[in-house]
Design a protein around this motif. Structure first.
Motif, PDB file in Angstrom:
ATOM      1  N   PHE A 246       0.832  -1.195   0.000  1.00  0.00           N
ATOM      2  CA  PHE A 246       0.000   0.000   0.000  1.00  0.00           C
ATOM      3  C   PHE A 246       0.868   1.248   0.000  1.00  0.00           C
ATOM      4  O   PHE A 246       1.966   1.254   0.554  1.00  0.00           O
ATOM      5  N   SER A 247       0.334   2.316  -0.586  1.00  0.00           N
ATOM      6  CA  SER A 247       1.014   3.605  -0.511  1.00  0.00           C
ATOM      7  C   SER A 247       0.802   4.206   0.874  1.00  0.00           C
ATOM      8  O   SER A 247      -0.069   3.780   1.628  1.00  0.00           O
ATOM      9  N   GLN A 248       1.601   5.225   1.190  1.00  0.00           N
ATOM     10  CA  GLN A 248       1.471   5.875   2.482  1.00  0.00           C
ATOM     11  C   GLN A 248       0.090   6.519   2.637  1.00  0.00           C
ATOM     12  O   GLN A 248      -0.481   6.544   3.727  1.00  0.00           O
ATOM     13  N   GLU A 249      -0.447   7.048   1.549  1.00  0.00           N
ATOM     14  CA  GLU A 249      -1.768   7.672   1.590  1.00  0.00           C
ATOM     15  C   GLU A 249      -2.836   6.651   1.959  1.00  0.00           C
ATOM     16  O   GLU A 249      -3.716   6.909   2.784  1.00  0.00           O
ATOM     17  N   ILE A 250      -2.753   5.481   1.345  1.00  0.00           N
ATOM     18  CA  ILE A 250      -3.721   4.417   1.646  1.00  0.00           C
ATOM     19  C   ILE A 250      -3.561   3.948   3.087  1.00  0.00           C
ATOM     20  O   ILE A 250      -4.547   3.733   3.807  1.00  0.00           O
ATOM     21  N   LEU A 251      -2.319   3.777   3.526  1.00  0.00           N
ATOM     22  CA  LEU A 251      -2.085   3.352   4.907  1.00  0.00           C
ATOM     23  C   LEU A 251      -2.671   4.352   5.895  1.00  0.00           C
ATOM     24  O   LEU A 251      -3.273   3.970   6.905  1.00  0.00           O
TER      25      LEU A 251
END
Length: 673
Positions: A246-251
């Motif tokens: 996952f990207s940091q935004e999704i996390l």
């Protein structure tokens, strides 16, 4: 004196018409007419005039009221600003602060005073929920950083706080105010709808991800690498993205949703969604590697070719899980449930435990299959895979889970080890029981040697091509020699048993030279097989291999001495010269002995077998290097002492070129005895 008549002022009527008496008749009244009025008429007239004055006054008062109303309308404030969720949120925050203070001080209000803004806030927020679609253009809105999404999550948090604070208020038992119960129900309904939306978003985000089977670039010794990119986001990612998928935004979005669901009392729903989604993602990733659930019964029934492929897949999967997948899964759980480490630890442990049990069950099932030669090193490979990855696994799990898995892992490893040891024991017994007194024709490789080395080396060539480099290979050798494993010790014992058995069989040959050829053949076969197998070579070590090569050179020297040393003795200078003169009878005998012995060697050793091309070439070259120069020198020096013609033809049977041709015909096994 004529009395002057008073004329009232004109006063507008309510309808805006002139109410003046002049308007009653357009023709003015004359003096003559006035004189003719009687006193009674004058009194009546006076009364009418008074009435008209009063009516005029009333009309004036009404008109003044209308003017005042107009002035009041002009002084009203500007239109009220529309009441929105944003403006209501500010008021709600103040109310929550006030209510929280009361709760902390354990103040019990006689009547619950709920400001109107609370109801309006709940209404406005509830209106937002149906319009809030979790996914737009393939992306989950809750993971997007926008004012709308931020306000939504903040509103969920406010509803949760309201539910908690209102629910904690303890009103007097005789309180007849129904507002408290109604408000709790109202808040609960809004919260339920909001949480359902969060559940949908949480599930959608997790379901979009598939665990990435591609290991990071610096991951070493990983088999079965697959290059796929199944990320849901197209933005550049950092290391944590590569580990979690996952990207940091999704996390960050997942973390916010989990935080709100747990604080809102929906922990069980959040945990269940996460567990199901990650388990599905893990199953799909294992399927991508080719690993499937196989029962113990199915393993028992599998043909070896099929089982061999499953073992290779198992090794790849176990290594990937231990070095890539599990660490990524731990980081994902810790990121999503950052505020709840115990939940993160529990979810990770439960997920990984189920995968590990599945992998270890296959290992134990294999250990229970029927023992056979081709399975030995496959079993050892699985044993070493578990052994080598255990430290990495222990570092990932919390203590309690690590202890449970350590028991399961140790059990599987022990059973694989026992299976391998039993196969070694079968091999040892085969070697010990092979006490036959029949020699192998031509000193060729003994069947026992072939059986033993093939038993040990069934899949070595394929493994050498797929594993490791030279540097790593050397390092493994050094480590094994300093700290030999139990299997290395057992393998050395097997090889020692084989050597002793072969030495005993070599003594069955009456010809010492053939005995040396036999030991060279078998020793060379063993050494080549060991060098061709990374597993055996690592276990035996370079020291053992160097000693084996030294033994082969000694057998070669013994053969040279016993065969070609004796032949060269026939043309030695001993007894040939007496007082500086060549003794012809001795010279003739030497030529005669040389010819007879060489004929015998050529006839006999032409039936001997050296199957290794390199060893065969080495033997021929070494023989030619010793025999041909010596014979050419002897022939050039002493052939002149023989009478030309018949005597020369009788005693000089071979030219140096003939000797070389005959040597090249040795060890191919084509001549008949």
């Amino acid at each position: 004196m004529e009395e002057e008549k008073v004329k009232p002022e004109s006063v507008p009527s309510k309808d805006g018409e002139d109410t003046s008496p002049d308007n009653a008749n357009d023709t003015p009244q004359t003096a003559a007419d006035a004189k003719t009025d009687t006193p009674k008429a004058e009194e009546t007239k006076a009364n009418e005039t008074e009435t008209e004055i009063k009516e005029a006054a009333e009309i004036t008062e009404d008109k003044g009221d209308e003017i005042e109303e107009i002035e009041e309308v002009k002084e009203e404030p500007p239109p009220e600003v529309p009441f929105t969720l944003e403006t209501a949120s500010e008021e709600i925050d103040k109310f929550i602060t006030t209510l929280s203070a009361k709760t902390d001080e354990e103040q019990t209000p006689a009547v619950l005073d709920i400001p109107e803004v609370v109801w309006r806030f709940l209404d406005l927020f509830e209106e937002k929920i149906p319009k809030h679609e979790p996914v737009v253009d393939g992306k989950v809105k809750l993971c997007q950083v926008s004012e709308e999404e931020t306000l939504y999550l903040q509103s969920v948090e406010r509803v949760t706080k309201l539910a908690k604070l209102i629910g904690e208020l303890k009103l007097p038992e005789n309180n007849s105010d129904q507002t408290h119960g109604v408000l709790i129900n109202r808040i609960g309904g809004v919260q339920q709808r909001a949480m359902c939306y969060l559940e949908d978003g949480f599930r959608l985000i997790l379901d979009q991800d598939i665990l990435d089977p591609e290991p990071k670039a610096d991951t070493k010794d990983t088999k079965g690498k697959q290059e796929t990119d199944q990320k849901t986001e197209s933005e550049p990612t950092d290391d944590s993205t590569n580990c979690t998928g996952f990207s940091q935004e999704i996390l960050s979005g997942l973390n916010k949703i989990a935080k709100e669901m747990i604080s809102g009392g929906f922990q069980s729903e959040c945990v269940e969604i996460y567990m199901i989604a990650r388990r599905n993602a893990f199953d799909e990733s294992l399927n991508n590697l080719g690993f499937e659930k196989i029962s113990i019964d199915d393993v028992q029934k599998m043909h070896w070719e099929t089982l061999e492929r499953e073992i290779a897949t198992w090794i790849t999967t176990f290594t990937q899980c231990a070095t890539v997948y599990f660490s990524g899964e731990l980081k994902l759980a810790e990121a999503v449930f950052a505020e709840h480490p115990l939940i993160a630890s529990s979810l990770f442990s439960n997920l990984v435990r189920s995968v590990m049990i599945q992998l270890l069950n296959f290992a134990e099932a294999l250990a229970m299959t029927k023992r056979s030669a081709e399975k030995l090193f496959k079993v050892l490979d699985m044993y070493e895979t578990i052994r080598d990855n255990t430290p990495a696994l222990d570092a990932l799990f919390p203590e309690q889970c690590a202890n449970e898995l350590k028991t399961e892992t140790t059990t599987a490893k022990i059973r694989l080890g026992e299976a391998a040891i039993c196969m070694f024991c079968d091999l040892e017994n085969s070697i010990k029981s092979d006490t036959g007194k029949t020699t192998v024709p031509g000193g060729a490789v003994h069947p026992l040697t072939r059986y033993t080395m093939n038993y040990l080396n069934n899949d070595s060539q394929a493994k050498q091509e797929s594993e490791g480099n030279e540097q790593n290979h050397e390092n493994r050798n050094d480590n094994n020699e300093n700290h030999p494993s139990p299997f290395a010790e057992q393998l050395v014992r097997v090889m020692d048993l084989l050597d002793h058995n072969l030495e005993a069989k070599s003594k069955l040959y009456r010809d010492v030279s053939l005995s040396s050829i036999f030991m060279m053949n078998n020793g060379r076969y063993i050494l080549q097989k060991i060098k061709g197998s990374a597993e055996i070579h690592d276990a035996m070590g370079d020291t053992w291999c160097r000693k084996k090569s030294s033994d082969l050179r000694n057998y070669h020297k013994n053969y040279q001495r016993e065969t070609w040393g004796r032949l060269l003795g026939c043309i030695g200078p001993e007894g040939l010269m007496v007082n500086g003169k060549v003794m012809k009878p001795v010279l003739k005998e030497k030529f005669k002995s040389f010819n007879a012995m060489f004929d015998e060697i050529h006839r006999t050793q032409g039936t001997w077998v050296v199957s290794d091309d390199q060893l065969q070439s080495e033997l021929r070259v070494s023989i030619s290097a010793v025999v041909i120069p010596a014979y050419r020198s002897f022939l050039g020096r002493f052939s002149q002492y023989l009478d030309p013609g018949r005597q020369t033809e009788k005693y000089i049977k071979f030219q140096p070129e003939d000797i070389e041709t005959y040597i090249d015909e040795l060890f191919d096994g084509k001549r008949k005895p």
